[in-house]
Design an enzyme around this catalytic site. Structure first.
Site, PDB file in Angstrom:
ATOM      1  N   ASP A  12       0.857  -1.185   0.000  1.00 16.12           N
ATOM      2  CA  ASP A  12       0.000   0.000   0.000  1.00 16.12           C
ATOM      3  C   ASP A  12       0.891   1.233   0.000  1.00 16.12           C
ATOM      4  O   ASP A  12       2.061   1.189   0.380  1.00 16.12           O
ATOM      5  CB  ASP A  12      -0.908   0.002   1.231  1.00 16.12           C
ATOM      6  CG  ASP A  12      -2.094   0.953   1.074  1.00 16.12           C
ATOM      7  OD1 ASP A  12      -2.320   1.432  -0.052  1.00 16.12           O
ATOM      8  OD2 ASP A  12      -2.781   1.213   2.073  1.00 16.12           O
ATOM      9  N   GLU A  53       1.806   4.175  -4.179  1.00 16.17           N
ATOM     10  CA  GLU A  53       1.288   2.815  -4.312  1.00 16.17           C
ATOM     11  C   GLU A  53       2.220   1.946  -5.162  1.00 16.17           C
ATOM     12  O   GLU A  53       2.499   0.795  -4.828  1.00 16.17           O
ATOM     13  CB  GLU A  53      -0.111   2.859  -4.916  1.00 16.17           C
ATOM     14  CG  GLU A  53      -1.164   3.387  -3.954  1.00 16.17           C
ATOM     15  CD  GLU A  53      -2.462   3.789  -4.641  1.00 16.17           C
ATOM     16  OE1 GLU A  53      -3.457   3.989  -3.941  1.00 16.17           O
ATOM     17  OE2 GLU A  53      -2.463   3.918  -5.887  1.00 16.17           O
ATOM     18  N   ASP A  78      -5.160  -2.734  -2.321  1.00 13.16           N
ATOM     19  CA  ASP A  78      -6.481  -2.100  -2.380  1.00 13.16           C
ATOM     20  C   ASP A  78      -6.507  -0.950  -3.386  1.00 13.16           C
ATOM     21  O   ASP A  78      -7.470  -0.187  -3.433  1.00 13.16           O
ATOM     22  CB  ASP A  78      -6.921  -1.611  -0.998  1.00 13.16           C
ATOM     23  CG  ASP A  78      -5.973  -0.605  -0.375  1.00 13.16           C
ATOM     24  OD1 ASP A  78      -5.617   0.375  -1.051  1.00 13.16           O
ATOM     25  OD2 ASP A  78      -5.593  -0.790   0.797  1.00 13.16           O
ATOM     26  N   HIS A 250     -11.364  35.822   5.515  1.00 15.41           N
ATOM     27  CA  HIS A 250     -11.270  37.090   6.242  1.00 15.41           C
ATOM     28  C   HIS A 250     -12.265  38.117   5.702  1.00 15.41           C
ATOM     29  O   HIS A 250     -12.781  38.002   4.579  1.00 15.41           O
ATOM     30  CB  HIS A 250      -9.854  37.659   6.131  1.00 15.41           C
ATOM     31  CG  HIS A 250      -9.442  37.940   4.718  1.00 15.41           C
ATOM     32  ND1 HIS A 250      -9.828  39.074   4.033  1.00 15.41           N
ATOM     33  CD2 HIS A 250      -8.688  37.223   3.849  1.00 15.41           C
ATOM     34  CE1 HIS A 250      -9.330  39.053   2.815  1.00 15.41           C
ATOM     35  NE2 HIS A 250      -8.632  37.921   2.672  1.00 15.41           N
ATOM     36  N   ARG A 302      -4.859  40.745   7.653  1.00 16.09           N
ATOM     37  CA  ARG A 302      -6.318  40.734   7.503  1.00 16.09           C
ATOM     38  C   ARG A 302      -6.958  39.508   8.156  1.00 16.09           C
ATOM     39  O   ARG A 302      -8.071  39.594   8.662  1.00 16.09           O
ATOM     40  CB  ARG A 302      -6.696  40.819   6.029  1.00 16.09           C
ATOM     41  CG  ARG A 302      -6.024  39.781   5.124  1.00 16.09           C
ATOM     42  CD  ARG A 302      -6.115  40.246   3.667  1.00 16.09           C
ATOM     43  NE  ARG A 302      -5.591  39.307   2.683  1.00 16.09           N
ATOM     44  CZ  ARG A 302      -4.323  39.266   2.287  1.00 16.09           C
ATOM     45  NH1 ARG A 302      -3.431  40.098   2.837  1.00 16.09           N
ATOM     46  NH2 ARG A 302      -3.948  38.437   1.346  1.00 16.09           N
ATOM     47  N   GLU A 326      -2.157  33.100   2.144  1.00 12.10           N
ATOM     48  CA  GLU A 326      -2.622  33.145   0.761  1.00 12.10           C
ATOM     49  C   GLU A 326      -1.476  32.896  -0.203  1.00 12.10           C
ATOM     50  O   GLU A 326      -0.284  33.033   0.146  1.00 12.10           O
ATOM     51  CB  GLU A 326      -3.271  34.508   0.475  1.00 12.10           C
ATOM     52  CG  GLU A 326      -3.831  34.708  -0.928  1.00 12.10           C
ATOM     53  CD  GLU A 326      -4.896  33.687  -1.322  1.00 12.10           C
ATOM     54  OE1 GLU A 326      -4.519  32.517  -1.564  1.00 12.10           O
ATOM     55  OE2 GLU A 326      -6.079  34.055  -1.394  1.00 12.10           O
TER      56      GLU A 326
END
Length: 448
Positions: A12, A53, A78, A250, A302, A326
């Protein structure tokens, strides 16, 4: 094959962000005795689910080959994508996956390796190893086999399904459950859906890997950064309460009504009078609900101002998470969309066409932003398990969290409306599932 030793490989891989911090795990089991012969796991840095994987598959096959190069190997995973591609039923479209698949196919002679899809709950051992590797990597460590888990003991609960009924190489997909039988009924639509969702992220690896590591955060450090590998489907009711992120954009700044680019590389404006009023209205609405248990904010002015207004009303402290800042819009900071189109038309066209393209002047691509935001999400999930947390942040981080929760493509960022001081909610469950509960709610801003 009579007289040939049979080995079972369970493998996995996972990525916390896709792309994001990733790792794999694999276990080799003697089909005749059910005893574990080898375990392996590794932290991979930033990459995608698909790559992780395939790397898990490669590690498992290498471990099996080291044990007995003449053995017949039955692989159970899986990952529908890997199983269908390795059996040749699906084409491998993305160039990053083709060399990994070719290397896996070359480890044993043709016909000596068979593949079977199994439900995730029957792949618990490899899944656990992959998560242990990711946890270790995010602590800055290499995975090591935990004490008391030496090879040679019975497979136990983690691998009991594997040991109980080794599959015949002549019928590689002969599971004991109807779910796996359904998975064998692969249609062209299935293939398009899975490859579109999973392989799309592989193209983001290079930019995500090149993104700078997130700055240190004042979010409380968790005792363990464990997080389940993302999965699809409905979350079972016995997983306990989810961690809920209430995502608050904001309030307005002087740049907001003018629709100017305002990221993390500009002047960092404070809230306007309208923005402060919006923050007060949000605070009143959240105080009435009484569900917020912690407040975390982006480091920009802000968001910090918005967070303080709300936290003061709720009687909570404010933690700062740098990963919630941001996007840096480079030379576009402070410009309108029209001004950017006039001054940098080619760069704007590239940015609109690809999440890997960055704004002019050293800005941040959406791919890099997604890797940063996903890492911040994982830190916060580990720090606040089962709690309702207000995250005060910006347009791109909120849209990114929503996009990742939905498994939506990067272009979906351009198809969401997100108003100033709006609320959105994403819930995260212990098995890695996420549920979008609310998007762009502004009802609290309306006058009575």
């Amino acid at each position: 094959m009579q007289g040939v030793r049979e080995l079972i490989v369970e493998a996995d891989g996972g990525s916390r962000g896709n792309p994001g911090p990733a790792g794999y795990g694999a276990v080799v089991i003697d089909a005749a005795t059910g005893r574990i012969l080898a375990r392996t796991a590794e932290y991979l840095g930033v990459t995608t689910n698909n790559v992780a994987e395939y790397r898990g598959l490669l590690a498992g096959l290498r471990a099996a080959r080291a044990l007995d190069a003449s053995a017949a190997v039955h692989v159970r995973m899986d990952s529908k994508l890997v199983v269908e591609q390795m059996t040749g039923r699906w084409k491998i479209r993305h160039p990053d996956l083709k060399p990994l698949a070719a290397e896996a196919a070359a480890l044993f002679p043709p016909g000596r390796v068979t593949y079977e899809w199994i439900p995730r709950e029957r792949n618990r051992h490899a899944d656990r190893l992959a998560n242990e590797a990711m946890d270790a990597g995010q602590r800055g460590e290499q995975w090591v086999l935990p004490p008391g888990e030496g090879d040679g003991e019975p497979a136990g609960a983690d691998a009991q399904d594997t040991a109980a009924s080794p599959a015949s190489p002549a019928s590689p997909a002969s599971p004991a459950s109807p779910d796996a039988a359904d998975e064998r009924a692969v249609t062209a639509a299935d293939e398009r859906a899975v490859t579109a969702a999973d392989e799309r992220a592989a193209g983001a690896v290079a930019a995500a890997s090149a993104a700078p590591a997130p700055a240190s955060s004042s979010v409380p450090a968790p005792a363990s950064a464990s997080s389940a590998t993302p999965a699809a489907g409905w979350a079972p009711a016995d997983l306990g309460p989810p961690t809920a992120f209430v995502l608050l954009r904001h309030g307005e700044t002087p740049l907001t009504p003018q629709k100017r680019f305002s990221g993390s590389g500009g002047s960092d404006p404070s809230l306007s009078e309208v923005g402060r009023e919006q923050a007060e209205r949000v605070a009143a609405a959240l105080a009435r609900r009484g569900t917020i248990q912690a407040v975390v904010t982006s480091p920009l002015a802000r968001t910090r101002e918005t967070a303080k207004i709300v936290a003061d009303r709720l009687g909570l402290e404010v933690a700062v998470e740098d990963g919630l800042r941001e996007t840096d819009f480079g030379a576009w900071e402070g410009l309108t969309f029209g001004e950017v189109r006039e001054r940098h038309p080619d760069d704007l066209a590239a940015w609109l066409a690809s999440p890997d393209a960055a704004p002019t002047g050293g800005g941040e691509s959406f791919t890099a932003t997604a890797a940063r935001v996903a890492a911040a999400r994982d830190r916060l999930l580990a720090a606040y398990p089962g709690r309702t947390v207000l995250l005060v942040t910006h347009v791109t981080p909120i849209k990114t969290l929503v996009r990742l929760a939905l498994g939506a493509p990067p272009e979906s960022l351009f198809r969401m409306e997100l108003s100033a001081a709006s609320l959105s909610v994403v819930a995260y469950y212990a098995d890695g599932n996420a549920s979008l509960r609310l998007l762009n709610d502004t009802s609290h801003l309306r006058l009575p």
